[in-house]
Design a protein around this motif. Structure first.
Motif, short mmCIF file in Angstrom:
data_model
loop_
_atom_site.label_atom_id
_atom_site.label_comp_id
_atom_site.label_asym_id
_atom_site.label_seq_id
_atom_site.Cartn_x
_atom_site.Cartn_y
_atom_site.Cartn_z
N GLN A 18 -31.25 0.38 -49.04
CA GLN A 18 -31.68 -0.33 -47.84
C GLN A 18 -32.99 0.23 -47.29
O GLN A 18 -33.79 -0.53 -46.72
CB GLN A 18 -30.57 -0.28 -46.78
N ILE A 19 -33.21 1.51 -47.45
CA ILE A 19 -34.49 2.08 -47.03
C ILE A 19 -35.63 1.51 -47.87
O ILE A 19 -36.74 1.28 -47.37
CB ILE A 19 -34.44 3.62 -47.14
N LEU A 165 -28.17 -10.58 -39.94
CA LEU A 165 -28.19 -11.05 -41.32
C LEU A 165 -28.87 -12.39 -41.50
O LEU A 165 -29.78 -12.53 -42.34
CB LEU A 165 -26.75 -11.12 -41.85
N ASP A 166 -28.45 -13.40 -40.75
CA ASP A 166 -28.99 -14.73 -40.97
C ASP A 166 -30.49 -14.82 -40.71
O ASP A 166 -31.22 -15.39 -41.53
CB ASP A 166 -28.24 -15.77 -40.13
N PRO A 167 -31.01 -14.29 -39.60
CA PRO A 167 -32.46 -14.35 -39.41
C PRO A 167 -33.24 -13.67 -40.54
O PRO A 167 -34.29 -14.15 -40.97
CB PRO A 167 -32.67 -13.62 -38.08
N GLN A 168 -32.71 -12.55 -41.03
CA GLN A 168 -33.39 -11.83 -42.10
C GLN A 168 -33.39 -12.62 -43.40
O GLN A 168 -34.42 -12.75 -44.08
CB GLN A 168 -32.71 -10.48 -42.32
N MET A 169 -32.26 -13.19 -43.76
CA MET A 169 -32.15 -13.93 -45.01
C MET A 169 -32.89 -15.27 -44.96
O MET A 169 -33.48 -15.70 -45.95
CB MET A 169 -30.68 -14.16 -45.36
N TRP A 233 -24.53 3.04 -39.34
CA TRP A 233 -25.81 2.96 -40.05
C TRP A 233 -26.32 1.53 -40.07
O TRP A 233 -27.51 1.28 -39.82
CB TRP A 233 -25.67 3.50 -41.46
N THR A 234 -25.44 0.60 -40.36
CA THR A 234 -25.83 -0.81 -40.39
C THR A 234 -26.40 -1.24 -39.05
O THR A 234 -27.43 -1.93 -38.99
CB THR A 234 -24.63 -1.70 -40.76
N TYR A 235 -25.76 -0.81 -37.99
CA TYR A 235 -26.22 -1.19 -36.65
C TYR A 235 -27.60 -0.60 -36.32
O TYR A 235 -28.56 -1.32 -36.06
CB TYR A 235 -25.21 -0.76 -35.60
N PHE A 236 -27.68 0.70 -36.35
CA PHE A 236 -28.91 1.35 -35.90
C PHE A 236 -30.08 1.09 -36.85
O PHE A 236 -31.22 0.89 -36.41
CB PHE A 236 -28.67 2.85 -35.72
N SER A 237 -29.83 1.08 -38.15
CA SER A 237 -30.91 0.81 -39.10
C SER A 237 -31.39 -0.63 -39.01
O SER A 237 -32.58 -0.91 -39.19
CB SER A 237 -30.46 1.13 -40.53
N SER A 238 -30.48 -1.56 -38.71
CA SER A 238 -30.87 -2.96 -38.58
C SER A 238 -31.75 -3.17 -37.35
O SER A 238 -32.73 -3.93 -37.40
CB SER A 238 -29.64 -3.86 -38.50
N VAL A 239 -31.40 -2.55 -36.25
CA VAL A 239 -32.25 -2.64 -35.06
C VAL A 239 -33.65 -2.15 -35.37
O VAL A 239 -34.66 -2.81 -35.06
CB VAL A 239 -31.65 -1.84 -33.89
N LEU A 240 -33.74 -0.99 -36.01
CA LEU A 240 -35.05 -0.41 -36.34
C LEU A 240 -35.80 -1.29 -37.33
O LEU A 240 -36.99 -1.58 -37.14
CB LEU A 240 -34.86 1.00 -36.92
N ALA A 241 -35.12 -1.72 -38.39
CA ALA A 241 -35.79 -2.50 -39.43
C ALA A 241 -36.32 -3.82 -38.89
O ALA A 241 -37.45 -4.22 -39.17
CB ALA A 241 -34.84 -2.75 -40.60
N LEU A 248 -39.18 -8.92 -36.94
CA LEU A 248 -38.25 -9.91 -36.42
C LEU A 248 -37.71 -9.40 -35.08
O LEU A 248 -36.52 -9.06 -34.96
CB LEU A 248 -37.11 -10.15 -37.41
N PRO A 249 -38.54 -9.32 -34.07
CA PRO A 249 -38.13 -8.70 -32.81
C PRO A 249 -36.98 -9.42 -32.11
O PRO A 249 -36.13 -8.78 -31.48
CB PRO A 249 -39.39 -8.74 -31.96
N ALA A 250 -36.94 -10.75 -32.20
CA ALA A 250 -35.87 -11.48 -31.52
C ALA A 250 -34.51 -11.14 -32.11
O ALA A 250 -33.53 -10.91 -31.38
CB ALA A 250 -36.13 -12.98 -31.60
N SER A 251 -34.41 -11.11 -33.46
CA SER A 251 -33.12 -10.77 -34.07
C SER A 251 -32.78 -9.30 -33.84
O SER A 251 -31.59 -8.95 -33.80
CB SER A 251 -33.13 -11.09 -35.57
N ALA A 252 -33.79 -8.45 -33.68
CA ALA A 252 -33.51 -7.06 -33.33
C ALA A 252 -32.79 -6.98 -31.99
O ALA A 252 -31.84 -6.21 -31.82
CB ALA A 252 -34.81 -6.26 -33.27
N VAL A 253 -33.22 -7.80 -31.03
CA VAL A 253 -32.60 -7.81 -29.71
C VAL A 253 -31.21 -8.45 -29.75
O VAL A 253 -30.23 -7.89 -29.26
CB VAL A 253 -33.49 -8.53 -28.69
N TRP A 254 -31.12 -9.65 -30.35
CA TRP A 254 -29.83 -10.34 -30.43
C TRP A 254 -28.80 -9.50 -31.19
O TRP A 254 -27.65 -9.37 -30.77
CB TRP A 254 -30.00 -11.70 -31.10
#
Length: 292
Positions: A18-19, A165-169, A233-241, A248-254
């Motif tokens: 994932q990194i 997941l959905d916004p990223q994919m 890890w999934t939570y915090f790394s997804s916010v950062l990524a 994708l700032p909006a999906s980071a917030v949502w």
């Protein structure tokens, strides 16, 4: 290396993959996506098998993998319950229009979401037995908490992940919606019906998992630490990524808000547990189903 170390090893490889994700593009990124899902699937199913035995692992595969494929095939064919969408060909072989890795993804996050919900609905400092052990007399949670509360929390824990997941994919072009309205603010291209569909299937999945998996799925212990680490890890790394690397700032917030309902209390609960001794520590043993 003992079997206790296997989940930690798989988690380490998953984290590394994932990194590397933001550092790749095109076909390489698509292949890395597939590899990451397979790793996550092996991690969750392998953990269920090693800590709770064949019954729990088979139940997880039947409910999350089998059910995940069924609901996705229904969605592709009819538009219910997620809305009308199509998968691209970048995620590998398809069956009934569904890439075979998609139900693996449901399974990957369903198991840690369930265990996190069990941990959070367990009286603090009481159920400290290792995974697979039945609780001592007098330590069980109230029946309404053990059923409705856990299912609701696990549902939110799994469905909240889709806000990442959905916004990223969709941004990668791995699937596309035919009608993406109405959509959440800042998340164009994905209809609200998609998230409602996730909630619906997650409720069904979590409601079926505990009865099929057996009593060992209703308690947690030290052997579940890799799954808690995976969820956090999934939570915090997804916010950062999403906020920094994927733009994708909006999906980071949502996503930060959606998954926080489980991830933040879980992090706090685990930190508190580390600061105080267990009421009645019990040495770890392989999981064995016991009468409820």
């Amino acid at each position: 290396m003992t079997r206790r170390h296997v989940p930690w090893l798989l988690l380490a490889v998953l984290v590394l993959a994932q990194i590397c994700y933001p550092l790749t593009t095109g076909g390489t990124r698509a292949r890395l996506t597939v590899a990451t899902v397979v790793l996550g699937y092996l991690l969750s199913v392998g953990h269920a098998l090693l800590t709770r035995g064949a019954r729990a692992a088979v139940a997880l595969v039947a409910v999350a993998t089998g059910g995940g494929f069924a609901i996705e095939a229904l969605g592709v064919a009819t538009g219910f319950p997620f809305g009308s969408y199509d998968y691209s060909g970048e995620l590998g072989p398809k069956l009934a229009g569904v890439p075979l890795i998609i139900p693996l993804a449901w399974t990957w996050m369903a198991w840690p979401a369930w265990l996190a919900a069990v941990r959070l609905t367990t009286p603090t400092g009481r159920l400290t037995t290792p995974a697979g052990r039945a609780p001592a007399a007098g330590t069980a949670t109230p029946r309404w908490v053990g059923h409705a509360g856990r299912v609701a929390l696990a549902t939110v824990g799994l469905a909240g992940w889709d806000l990442f997941l959905d916004p990223q994919m969709v941004a990668e072009g791995y699937w596309v919606w035919r009608d993406a309205t109405p959509a959440l603010p800042g998340l164009p291209g994905i209809p609200v019906s998609n998230y409602l569909g996730w909630l619906l299937f997650a409720v069904l999945l979590m409601s079926a998992l505990r009865p099929l998996a057996g009593p060992s799925a209703a308690v947690t212990g030290s052997r579940d630490d890799p799954m808690f680490a995976l969820y956090l890890w999934t939570y915090f790394s997804s916010v950062l990524a999403h906020a920094v690397f994927l733009r994708l700032p909006a999906s980071a917030v949502w996503g930060a808000v959606g998954m926080a309902a489980v991830a933040v209390p879980l992090a706090v609960t685990l930190l508190r547990a580390r600061r105080r001794p267990a009421d009645r520590p019990v040495p770890d043993r392989p999981g064995v189903d016991t009468p409820a």
